[in-house]
Structure formats: C-alpha cells, structure tokens
Design a protein around this motif. Structure first.
Motif, PDB file in Angstrom:
ATOM      1  N   ARG A   1      -7.440   4.324   3.509  1.00  0.00           N
ATOM      2  CA  ARG A   1      -7.488   2.911   1.950  1.00  0.00           C
ATOM      3  C   ARG A   1      -6.060   2.026   2.102  1.00  0.00           C
ATOM      4  O   ARG A   1      -6.577   1.080   1.955  1.00  0.00           O
ATOM      5  CB  ARG A   1      -7.326   3.979   0.865  1.00  0.00           C
ATOM      6  CG  ARG A   1      -7.521   3.628  -0.876  1.00  0.00           C
ATOM      7  CD  ARG A   1      -6.721   3.888  -1.847  1.00  0.00           C
ATOM      8  NE  ARG A   1      -5.656   4.770  -1.559  1.00  0.00           N
ATOM      9  CZ  ARG A   1      -4.973   5.641  -2.848  1.00  0.00           C
ATOM     10  NH1 ARG A   1      -5.918   6.532  -3.478  1.00  0.00           N
ATOM     11  NH2 ARG A   1      -3.551   6.533  -2.688  1.00  0.00           N
ATOM     12  N   ALA A   2      -5.151   2.312   2.665  1.00  0.00           N
ATOM     13  CA  ALA A   2      -4.665   1.750   2.675  1.00  0.00           C
ATOM     14  C   ALA A   2      -4.963   0.440   3.467  1.00  0.00           C
ATOM     15  O   ALA A   2      -4.325  -0.676   3.777  1.00  0.00           O
ATOM     16  CB  ALA A   2      -3.064   2.747   3.494  1.00  0.00           C
TER      17      ALA A   2
ATOM     18  N   ALA B   1       1.224  -1.259   0.029  1.00  0.00           N
ATOM     19  CA  ALA B   1       0.325   0.286  -0.038  1.00  0.00           C
ATOM     20  C   ALA B   1       0.952   1.200   0.176  1.00  0.00           C
ATOM     21  O   ALA B   1       2.041   1.044   0.842  1.00  0.00           O
ATOM     22  CB  ALA B   1      -1.240   0.303   1.305  1.00  0.00           C
TER      23      ALA B   1
ATOM     24  N   THR C   1     -11.734   1.801  -3.483  1.00  0.00           N
ATOM     25  CA  THR C   1     -10.677   1.272  -3.978  1.00  0.00           C
ATOM     26  C   THR C   1      -8.980   0.729  -3.668  1.00  0.00           C
ATOM     27  O   THR C   1      -8.826   0.252  -3.957  1.00  0.00           O
ATOM     28  CB  THR C   1      -9.694   2.649  -4.916  1.00  0.00           C
ATOM     29  OG1 THR C   1      -9.016   4.025  -4.076  1.00  0.00           O
ATOM     30  CG2 THR C   1     -11.446   3.756  -5.834  1.00  0.00           C
ATOM     31  N   GLY C   2      -9.342   0.637  -2.244  1.00  0.00           N
ATOM     32  CA  GLY C   2      -8.368   0.266  -1.454  1.00  0.00           C
ATOM     33  C   GLY C   2      -8.694  -1.447  -1.569  1.00  0.00           C
ATOM     34  O   GLY C   2      -7.501  -2.251  -1.551  1.00  0.00           O
ATOM     35  N   THR C   3      -9.712  -1.771  -2.263  1.00  0.00           N
ATOM     36  CA  THR C   3     -10.323  -3.490  -1.872  1.00  0.00           C
ATOM     37  C   THR C   3     -10.264  -3.600  -3.798  1.00  0.00           C
ATOM     38  O   THR C   3     -10.157  -5.049  -3.280  1.00  0.00           O
ATOM     39  CB  THR C   3     -11.456  -3.720  -1.748  1.00  0.00           C
ATOM     40  OG1 THR C   3     -12.425  -2.559  -2.485  1.00  0.00           O
ATOM     41  CG2 THR C   3     -11.564  -3.163   0.085  1.00  0.00           C
TER      42      THR C   3
ATOM     43  N   GLN D   1      -7.110  -2.290   2.349  1.00  0.00           N
ATOM     44  CA  GLN D   1      -6.128  -2.882   0.982  1.00  0.00           C
ATOM     45  C   GLN D   1      -5.397  -3.946   1.800  1.00  0.00           C
ATOM     46  O   GLN D   1      -5.267  -4.969   1.199  1.00  0.00           O
ATOM     47  CB  GLN D   1      -4.326  -1.893   0.725  1.00  0.00           C
ATOM     48  CG  GLN D   1      -5.025  -0.889  -0.188  1.00  0.00           C
ATOM     49  CD  GLN D   1      -3.867  -0.260  -0.804  1.00  0.00           C
ATOM     50  OE1 GLN D   1      -3.574   0.902  -0.623  1.00  0.00           O
ATOM     51  NE2 GLN D   1      -2.962  -0.850  -1.606  1.00  0.00           N
TER      52      GLN D   1
ATOM     53  N   VAL E   1     -11.634   4.807  -0.585  1.00  0.00           N
ATOM     54  CA  VAL E   1     -11.084   4.239   1.118  1.00  0.00           C
ATOM     55  C   VAL E   1     -11.899   2.773  -0.201  1.00  0.00           C
ATOM     56  O   VAL E   1     -11.220   1.920   0.011  1.00  0.00           O
ATOM     57  CB  VAL E   1     -11.858   4.294   2.046  1.00  0.00           C
ATOM     58  CG1 VAL E   1     -11.862   3.044   2.313  1.00  0.00           C
ATOM     59  CG2 VAL E   1     -11.647   6.170   2.226  1.00  0.00           C
TER      60      VAL E   1
END
Length: 249
Positions: A147-148, A73, A95-97, A151, A93
C-alpha cells in the motif's frame, strides 16, 4: 527533508517529551530506537498529527505538514489494525492510490494497475482476494508495504515493521526500504532489534523521553549513548557483538 521543531506531546498532563527537535534527511534510512515507553510511537503520531501536541511544528521541505500530507505513507504497527474488517488484500493496496484522486473520484484502471504492480513487488499477487485476517504476520506486513508503494510517497514511515514476521518477509521488506532510499525518499523506521542497526540504517535517533542522540549511525550508536538510553548492561553486551559484526563486514 522532514524537520520537527519544538515538539511537545503529553498524556494526562504528563509530557512524553518536551521541545524536541530532530531532522530526517532525504535519501537516508533513519532508525528510531529506545526502550519501551520512551516515546517512539508517540513521536511518529505527534508528527503526523494523529495525537494532539502541546507545541511544535513539522515541516516538509519548508512547508507545513498539513499542506503536503499526501507526500507521506505511514505503515502503522500491526497490533493497531482491525484484522476482522471485511476487506481483501487487493482493496487494501488500492487504498494507497486514493490520496492522488480528485474529490468524489474512484480508482480506475490506472490505479488498479498500480495496485497490481505493488502486490507483485511484494510477491503477493496470489493472495489478492484473501481477507486480511487470513494472512500470516509477514504476509500482512507486506500488504501494508505494498500500500505504501502504491501511494508513491516521498516520505515513508514504518512503526515496528518487523515485529512478529518471518525472516524472509523481513528481508523482502528491507530490500524495498533500501530501494526507496536509493530513489531519494525519506525513510523513518521505528525499530527494536539493536543488533541490526548497522545493517539497516544510515542515520539513527536514540530516544528516551527526549533525544539522547541523533545523526549518522557511526556517530550515534555508541556504548555511551546506549548506556544513557537503555542500561550499562545492555551496552556492554551489544558492543561486544557489534565489534565482531563490524570487523567481519
């Protein structure tokens, strides 16, 4: 563990650094410090293959980084972001998945719950519908930390995460970073405030167009290394203050 071997990066045929070797340990927070223009962000972008490199390899637990890039990340500098992009906090956030979704799949309820949980961890659930350009510096940085979190990466790299943010946001983000460390993750932080080195980091890389020193903070954060990387004047000022902080802790 993340290993960089023989890394050379150049701009316009002028090397920023050559044949650089450094290792980042898991379960540690490693700070990267150095003067402006020393190559700190270039090192991060080079290891992530965001800029071309002349030579070198990057390995994660012995595997080439391209094969395991979903384990990383990256929280880039805030000044590099387009804050006019029409996206709200929750979708950033989410988009982290994406990295763990299969090809052509879209986030479902499970991924949305991960995003909600991440936002809750950084105390931003009330801001989930807000466009990112309408946030304060501290709020925006917490969004990208969320977001990290979403991930669920093993390696987290943050480039100047505390620039231009409020003290509370800095403390909240640092608490999350230490939580990641305690979970055994590899944390790399490009940092500018040398007064907080002892408080924030386990290991340290001092950079100035090459490695001046790397290792534990106790071994590397010395007057001699700071003088070599920065200046004798800064070294004298810092270590008067550092000794006072150290004796009080």
């Amino acid at each position: 563990m993340l290993e960089i071997k023989n890394l050379t990066v150049a701009y316009d045929n002028s090397p920023v650094f050559e044949a650089l070797d450094v290792t980042f340990e898991s379960g540690k927070i490693t700070g990267i410090i150095g003067p402006n223009g020393a190559g700190k962000s270039t090192l991060i972008k080079g290891l992530l293959n965001l800029i071309p490199k002349r030579s070198g390899s990057v390995l994660i637990d012995g595997q080439k980084i391209k094969k395991v890039s979903n384990k990383i990340a990256y929280v880039e500098q805030r000044k590099a972001l387009d804050l006019t992009f029409p996206i709200n906090v929750f979708d950033v956030v989410l988009t982290g998945t994406y990295g763990k979704l299969g090809l052509f799949k879209v986030p479902g309820n499970a991924e949305k719950q991960i995003a909600y949980t991440a936002l809750d961890q950084v105390n931003l659930l009330d801001y989930q519908d807000r466009q990112i350009g309408n946030l304060s510096g501290g709020q925006l940085q917490r969004v990208f930390v969320a977001r990290a979190i979403a991930q669920e990466a093993d390696i987290i790299i943050l480039d100047e995460p505390f620039v231009g943010i409020d003290i509370k946001s800095e403390r909240d983000i640092m608490a999350i970073i230490k939580y990641w460390r305690d979970e055994g993750k590899t944390i790399i932080v490009v940092h500018h405030d040398l007064n907080k080195v002892f408080d924030y980091f386990d290991n340290l890389v001092i950079l100035n167009h090459g490695i001046v020193a790397s290792g534990s903070v106790a071994q590397t954060y010395t007057p001699e290394n700071i003088q070599q990387a920065f200046s004798a004047d800064l070294s004298a000022v810092l270590f008067d203050d550092t000794k006072k902080v150290g004796s009080a802790s």
